[in-house]
Design an enzyme around this catalytic site. Sequence first.
Site, PDB file in Angstrom:
ATOM      1  N   SER B 104       3.540   1.035  -9.780  1.00 60.76           N
ATOM      2  CA  SER B 104       4.554   1.598  -8.893  1.00 60.76           C
ATOM      3  C   SER B 104       5.068   0.531  -7.920  1.00 60.76           C
ATOM      4  O   SER B 104       4.296  -0.266  -7.398  1.00 60.76           O
ATOM      5  CB  SER B 104       3.947   2.751  -8.109  1.00 60.76           C
ATOM      6  OG  SER B 104       4.828   3.184  -7.110  1.00 60.76           O
ATOM      7  N   LYS B 128       8.799   3.926  -8.510  1.00 57.28           N
ATOM      8  CA  LYS B 128       8.720   3.651  -7.076  1.00 57.28           C
ATOM      9  C   LYS B 128       8.251   4.889  -6.312  1.00 57.28           C
ATOM     10  O   LYS B 128       8.592   6.008  -6.679  1.00 57.28           O
ATOM     11  CB  LYS B 128      10.118   3.234  -6.617  1.00 57.28           C
ATOM     12  CG  LYS B 128      10.268   2.997  -5.135  1.00 57.28           C
ATOM     13  CD  LYS B 128       9.696   1.680  -4.713  1.00 57.28           C
ATOM     14  CE  LYS B 128       9.604   1.596  -3.195  1.00 57.28           C
ATOM     15  NZ  LYS B 128       8.467   0.785  -2.760  1.00 57.28           N
ATOM     16  N   ILE B 154       7.349  -2.798   2.012  1.00 59.41           N
ATOM     17  CA  ILE B 154       8.612  -2.138   1.712  1.00 59.41           C
ATOM     18  C   ILE B 154       8.776  -0.889   2.579  1.00 59.41           C
ATOM     19  O   ILE B 154       9.860  -0.590   3.046  1.00 59.41           O
ATOM     20  CB  ILE B 154       8.682  -1.750   0.211  1.00 59.41           C
ATOM     21  CG1 ILE B 154       8.309  -2.937  -0.682  1.00 59.41           C
ATOM     22  CG2 ILE B 154      10.059  -1.209  -0.145  1.00 59.41           C
ATOM     23  CD1 ILE B 154       9.174  -4.145  -0.546  1.00 59.41           C
ATOM     24  N   CYS B 213      -0.788   4.169   0.734  1.00 63.44           N
ATOM     25  CA  CYS B 213       0.171   3.123   1.080  1.00 63.44           C
ATOM     26  C   CYS B 213      -0.137   2.596   2.481  1.00 63.44           C
ATOM     27  O   CYS B 213      -0.138   3.352   3.440  1.00 63.44           O
ATOM     28  CB  CYS B 213       1.601   3.643   1.037  1.00 63.44           C
ATOM     29  SG  CYS B 213       2.800   2.332   1.348  1.00 63.44           S
ATOM     30  N   LYS B 248      -4.197   7.448  -6.502  1.00 66.20           N
ATOM     31  CA  LYS B 248      -4.339   6.004  -6.310  1.00 66.20           C
ATOM     32  C   LYS B 248      -5.202   5.728  -5.083  1.00 66.20           C
ATOM     33  O   LYS B 248      -4.872   6.157  -3.980  1.00 66.20           O
ATOM     34  CB  LYS B 248      -2.953   5.375  -6.142  1.00 66.20           C
ATOM     35  CG  LYS B 248      -2.928   3.868  -6.257  1.00 66.20           C
ATOM     36  CD  LYS B 248      -1.485   3.401  -6.443  1.00 66.20           C
ATOM     37  CE  LYS B 248      -1.379   1.916  -6.655  1.00 66.20           C
ATOM     38  NZ  LYS B 248       0.015   1.506  -6.939  1.00 66.20           N
ATOM     39  N   ASN B 275      -4.855   0.244  -4.613  1.00 64.58           N
ATOM     40  CA  ASN B 275      -3.610  -0.081  -3.929  1.00 64.58           C
ATOM     41  C   ASN B 275      -3.796  -1.422  -3.216  1.00 64.58           C
ATOM     42  O   ASN B 275      -4.852  -2.046  -3.327  1.00 64.58           O
ATOM     43  CB  ASN B 275      -3.272   1.020  -2.928  1.00 64.58           C
ATOM     44  CG  ASN B 275      -1.771   1.129  -2.691  1.00 64.58           C
ATOM     45  OD1 ASN B 275      -1.083   0.121  -2.605  1.00 64.58           O
ATOM     46  ND2 ASN B 275      -1.279   2.341  -2.586  1.00 64.58           N
ATOM     47  N   THR B 276      -2.783  -1.850  -2.473  1.00 62.95           N
ATOM     48  CA  THR B 276      -2.864  -3.171  -1.842  1.00 62.95           C
ATOM     49  C   THR B 276      -3.852  -3.179  -0.682  1.00 62.95           C
ATOM     50  O   THR B 276      -4.164  -2.157  -0.088  1.00 62.95           O
ATOM     51  CB  THR B 276      -1.490  -3.579  -1.301  1.00 62.95           C
ATOM     52  OG1 THR B 276      -0.995  -2.534  -0.480  1.00 62.95           O
ATOM     53  CG2 THR B 276      -0.523  -3.853  -2.434  1.00 62.95           C
ATOM     54  N   GLY B 326      -4.653  -4.547  -9.972  1.00 60.56           N
ATOM     55  CA  GLY B 326      -4.997  -5.568  -8.985  1.00 60.56           C
ATOM     56  C   GLY B 326      -4.986  -6.943  -9.630  1.00 60.56           C
ATOM     57  O   GLY B 326      -5.977  -7.388 -10.185  1.00 60.56           O
ATOM     58  N   GLY B 327      -3.849  -7.594  -9.607  1.00 59.85           N
ATOM     59  CA  GLY B 327      -3.773  -8.972 -10.081  1.00 59.85           C
ATOM     60  C   GLY B 327      -3.848  -9.156 -11.577  1.00 59.85           C
ATOM     61  O   GLY B 327      -4.157 -10.251 -12.030  1.00 59.85           O
TER      62      GLY B 327
END
Lengths: 285, 401
Positions: B104, B128, B154, B213, B248, B275-276, B326-327
């Site tokens: 996403s 997205k 974002i 997020c 997620k 997620n990040t 993840g990467g």
Amino acid sequence: MRLLDAELVETREILPRQWLQRYRAPWLAAGARAGQFVHVRTPDYSGLVLRRPFSINTVDRVASEITLHFRTAGKGTELLAHARPGDTVPMLGPLGRPFEVDPRTHHVLLIAGGLGIAGLRALIDESLAAGRQVTVLFGAASAGDVYPSSLLPDEVEYVVATEDGSLGQAGLVTDLVPAYEAWADQAFACGPRPMLAALAALARGRQARMGVARLGRKRGGGKPVPLGSPQARRRSWLQVSLEQHMGCAVGACLGCVVWGIEGPVRVCREGPVFAAEEIAWEESV
Amino acid sequence: MKRKRSVVTSSPRVRDPYLGPLRLGLRRPRTRPQAAASGSPAASSGWPGAVSGESGLPAASEADARTGGRAVPAARPEIVDLSVDLAPRRPGRLVLQNPVMVASGTFGYGIEYGEVVDVERLGAICCKGTTLKPRLGNPPPRVTETPAGMLNSIGLQNPGVDAVIERYAPLWAGWQVPVIVNVAGESIDDYAGVVRKLDGVPGVAGIELNISCPNVGRGGLQFAVDRDAAAAVTAAVREATDLPLLVKLSPNVTDIRPIAQAIEAAGADALTAINTLSGIAIDRRTRKPLLGNVYGGLSGPAIRPVALRIVYEVAQAVDIPVVAIGGVSSLEDALDYFAAGAVAVQVGTAIFADPEVPLRIVDELRAYCAERGLASHLPLVGTALPARPNRPSSKGVEYRP
């Protein structure tokens, strides 16, 4: 838009830390227009996860070559500068929307701040090929950063301003603009954001003064065109090419937005060329 | 072994005439995976390992061990069945033709890369992050490169769920590739509201709940770090729709396992991890935060070890499929995640450098399986996990010094 491997033909340092590289890339040379850019993959694939966007500096359709002009500003550009003729460099392009020149424009004014010339260089060639008169106003900190006139076509009027006065007029390039404002049918600018913001303010003032005299009044002048459309941009006196940190360069990640007057706009997709009135200049970035 | 059984391919295992006595239990090429979600995959294969009652996994690892993993002659890549069911509780509802998805936020709505990537060959597309109302997102700059990764903030810029349904869902409905809508919100009602609108829309194959997020002030992360909140939002969404539901997970937590278990219990079909990671960057010129939002989410190869650890933990803690993210930028990365217990991977940041990465991983994975005589990639799943199910403890200290 296509993924392709461009072959480096020639590379040289035209100014301190500024490189001009010529690539053989038939697909790009055939389709690219002034103002568009390519997303270049750096030779280090492990540590550098993002491509680097570069304006297409010049296009040679006959030789199927394009040139890129960049400054070494970090690891990615450093590695690219060390590429040797014969190396292939993966590119994605052409991307973004080009400059929109009104067919009736005869006098083209280009305003470049430093490396901003890279964003405008292709427009010089395109305008001259279309029989237009071109004046380039160039601003730099000092004489050492001034784009060499030998790299410009002979037909161009080239006016330089340096901040320290070491070459040309002392001061900012924006100070040169009023003298050419009335002459120019359309103006195109690329450079640091404060410079573009100043020019946008100037363009607003010009429009307020000249009003009906602006181009596009005669043909369909009363009909509103949507903001950001090619028609609207063609009617705009000033178009700017913007820079922004970029992720995907195809409009997917929304990383490269700037604030437009109607909300966020993507530099990679709606830009990198915008009509000055599309951008919310008072926003800090 | 119970955990592994939840991961089954939903494809018929027919004898391949070309393989003759090997009887690897490969499916016929070009069979739609959905066509045969029923029936026991092992029963018809006649594969010695498969008769043992376990579906594919132990049998294959057994075969792998028996033959040294290499002695089985190579099969043709095109008969390797890479399909994977991400919602075993809803058989056939979300069967991916291969285990490589696009993450996403990195692939827009699937159309942006259409000129350079054959999207139909992807396992699935996560679109997205979508919210109930349109969102303008965070102030620029929003992305910056970091060592072996990137930071993004974002801020969930999106046109809102109604516009997504109107503009993009009709397109998706014509695609073979399932599109999973990533859903974000600020409250449980937000999430449920978005999902209720997406329920039954043609072209929407599933939901991925973005409860993690890091780039929005309210909502988002708060659900991911609290076990009860995560369960509550999952349960609310579960109630709102029958669509396959992925949740997620955020890495920005102390111990992921109780949260993963709570989400599983609340009715999620699969988990996406991770997620990040939350981070910031400084502008070296101004000595101020570089990103307009100050905070951003770190992604890319830099976070791979963290993501691997979390996938490894989550895969042991839950019985539902785990999708790793993840990467991932090469086949080796995907294989690492499979070994850590993921049945599928999502490719994100790597797409920016090379949009062809996801499809290259698919092709390479197919060739990799064929070379080793594997009928599917599923035997590769979970090989790094402890042999005995290691039920999670709440201590959470064994991996931290």
